[in-house]
Each structure stands twice: as structure tokens, then as C-alpha cells.
Write a protein that holds these residues in place. Structure first.
Motif, mmCIF file in Angstrom:
data_model
loop_
_atom_site.group_PDB
_atom_site.id
_atom_site.type_symbol
_atom_site.label_atom_id
_atom_site.label_comp_id
_atom_site.label_asym_id
_atom_site.label_seq_id
_atom_site.Cartn_x
_atom_site.Cartn_y
_atom_site.Cartn_z
ATOM 1 N N THR A 238 40.964 27.302 41.121
ATOM 2 C CA THR A 238 41.387 27.888 39.844
ATOM 3 C C THR A 238 40.483 27.418 38.714
ATOM 4 O O THR A 238 40.058 28.218 37.866
ATOM 5 C CB THR A 238 42.854 27.514 39.540
ATOM 6 O OG1 THR A 238 43.676 27.952 40.624
ATOM 7 C CG2 THR A 238 43.318 28.188 38.256
ATOM 8 N N HIS B 136 37.463 34.220 44.945
ATOM 9 C CA HIS B 136 38.647 35.089 44.969
ATOM 10 C C HIS B 136 38.984 35.495 46.410
ATOM 11 O O HIS B 136 40.151 35.539 46.792
ATOM 12 C CB HIS B 136 38.402 36.340 44.126
ATOM 13 C CG HIS B 136 38.509 36.112 42.644
ATOM 14 N ND1 HIS B 136 39.654 35.596 42.055
ATOM 15 C CD2 HIS B 136 37.628 36.340 41.631
ATOM 16 C CE1 HIS B 136 39.474 35.512 40.744
ATOM 17 N NE2 HIS B 136 38.255 35.953 40.464
ATOM 18 N N ASP C 190 42.335 35.009 48.896
ATOM 19 C CA ASP C 190 42.940 36.288 49.288
ATOM 20 C C ASP C 190 43.298 37.148 48.068
ATOM 21 O O ASP C 190 44.269 37.911 48.087
ATOM 22 C CB ASP C 190 44.180 36.056 50.164
ATOM 23 C CG ASP C 190 44.504 37.281 51.023
ATOM 24 O OD1 ASP C 190 43.564 38.022 51.373
ATOM 25 O OD2 ASP C 190 45.692 37.493 51.325
ATOM 26 N N GLN C 191 42.497 37.018 47.007
ATOM 27 C CA GLN C 191 42.695 37.813 45.782
ATOM 28 C C GLN C 191 41.685 38.964 45.812
ATOM 29 O O GLN C 191 40.662 38.937 45.121
ATOM 30 C CB GLN C 191 42.519 36.932 44.547
ATOM 31 C CG GLN C 191 43.515 35.783 44.463
ATOM 32 C CD GLN C 191 43.184 34.778 43.372
ATOM 33 O OE1 GLN C 191 42.076 34.758 42.828
ATOM 34 N NE2 GLN C 191 44.136 33.914 43.062
ATOM 35 N N ASP D 92 40.842 40.964 42.519
ATOM 36 C CA ASP D 92 40.031 40.162 41.589
ATOM 37 C C ASP D 92 38.590 40.048 42.085
ATOM 38 O O ASP D 92 37.645 39.996 41.284
ATOM 39 C CB ASP D 92 40.639 38.770 41.413
ATOM 40 C CG ASP D 92 41.920 38.802 40.602
ATOM 41 O OD1 ASP D 92 42.011 39.638 39.673
ATOM 42 O OD2 ASP D 92 42.836 38.014 40.898
#
Length: 234
Positions: free
Chosen positions: A183, A210, A214-215, A218
Motif C-alpha cells: 500500500t 496491483h 489481485d486488484q 487498478d
């Protein structure tokens, strides 16, 4: 590669022409006179003439101070191999020459000889160097060895004096990624991408983080700008 053109690097490198008496070889009256002549040519932005003057001067081979300035001029004119040879000659005559250790390390990084660069960066710091570029390149060398915590500390020290250099922010982000602080890494990379929108590597790095989280949406967003600018390779 952008760092070599960055204002912070140029300011730091050009400052290395100044004499620092505590960690420098003594300069005779003759040598000082030559340095004054070189300084005038430098003020006129005539690096080639300054380089030729030092190469042809009989004092240069026996003077670590003049040899160091010769190395700097080789470096600035793109002759990195001769710069490395001259920095090493200056250090052979004066082993505690701090600026020579630092600038030799810069040249070695340019040649991707990170193992030897690390040795001279460490020596420069031990002799009192606190330049952002020194710590930043130390971080870069440590990162290449996957010494992520040590690299992170070095990059953060670099930020103290060069807070706006994108390379140091990106380096911190890479360290944070490997230390499972994704983050924080993403937040830093967002700053870097705003600073350097035309360099796709930062957006790709952000997209990769990302993906690790698993984003997927994004990750796509991170790649959208370089995609539209046609900066992505196949």
C-alpha cells in the motif's frame, strides 16, 4: 538513466570540482594556477579545451587533484572508461580522496559495475559524504543485491537532501514491495508517475503491485496512460 540529467545530480556533480581541504590532497601553487585556468574554461562552457589542457599538462600525472579534475572532464564528455582510469589513478596517489571515491562510484554505476561501485560509495560515506546522490546510488546497489532493508534505509537518507528525485521514490517503492508493504509502495509510485508520466516503467511497476494484490481494475488503470501514449512494448 534519467537521473544523470536530473538537476539534483548535475548540481551535486558540479559541486565536486570544489576543493575540500580536510579530505583532499594538498595543491601546490603551480597546480592551483592550472586549476584557475581550467575554471575559466569551465565558466565559458569549454569542457573540451579544459580536458585537452589537463591531458597535455606535465603536472597532471603526478597530481591527484589535477588527475581528479581530468577524470571529471572525461566523465562529463562521456568517456567513462578513461574517467574510471583517472579516478583510480587519483586514489592510488591519495587513498582518502573522498570526492574521487564518490565520483568513481558514479562512473562505475554508469558502467553497471555495481559491486565495485558499492565499495567506493561505502568508502565515501565513511569519509563523511552525505550527498543525496551518494546515498541514492548506495540504495540502488543494495537493491540490485536484494538487500531490501539496507536499500530502503539508503534511499530514505537520499530523500533527506533530494526529496523530489523520482528515482529515490521509485527505489523506496520497490523496497517496500519486497518487504510486503504494498500500500505504501503504491502511494509513492502514484507520486512518481505524476512526476514522470512519459516513463512507462513506473506505471508498469505500479500495475505489477496491483496484480500481486489481485486488484485487476487498478492494474488496468495504471497502464492506461502509457498505453494511450503508445509507450508500452508488445
Amino acid at each position: 538513466t534519467s537521473y544523470w540529467k536530473d538537476e539534483a545530480f548535475l548540481k551535486s556533480f558540479n559541486g565536486s570540482y570544489r576543493i575540500e581541504a580536510r579530505i583532499e590532497p594538498n595543491v601546490s601553487a603551480e597546480e592551483r594556477g592550472i586549476l584557475v585556468e581550467i575554471q575559466k574554461l569551465m565558466a565559458e562552457d569549454n569542457r573540451i579545451a579544459a580536458l585537452e589542457k589537463l591531458k597535455s599538462n606535465t603536472f597532471t600525472k603526478s597530481s591527484p587533484a589535477l588527475t581528479f579534475n581530468l577524470a571529471n572532464l572525461y566523465f562529463e564528455t562521456g568517456d567513462i572508461k578513461n574517467a574510471i582510469t583517472s579516478y583510480r589513478s587519483a586514489l592510488k596517489e591519495y587513498p582518502s580522496f573522498r570526492r574521487a571515491h564518490r565520483n568513481l562510484a558514479l562512473a562505475l554505476v554508469r558502467e553497471n559495475d555495481l559491486k565495485n561501485a558499492l565499495t567506493h560509495l561505502t568508502e565515501a560515506i565513511q569519509l563523511g559524504d552525505a550527498e543525496g546522490s551518494t546515498y541514492g546510488l548506495l540504495g540502488y546497489c543494495r537493491l540490485s543485491r536484494e538487500e531490501f532493508d539496507s536499500a530502503l534505509q539508503a534511499y530514505r537518507l537520499a530523500q533527506v537532501t533530494e526529496p523530489d528525485v523520482a528515482e529515490w521514490k521509485a527505489g523506496i517503492a520497490q523496497c517496500l514491495q519486497h518487504l510486503d508493504k504494498n500500500t505504501e509502495a503504491i502511494a509513492l509510485l502514484e507520486e512518481v508517475v505524476r512526476q514522470r508520466p512519459l516513463e512507462s516503467s513506473y506505471s508498469i511497476l505500479k500495475a505489477n503491485i496491483h496484480l500481486e494484490l489481485d486488484q485487476l481494475d487498478d492494474a488496468v488503470k495504471a497502464l492506461e496512460l502509457p498505453f494511450r501514449l503508445k509507450l508500452l512494448s508488445p
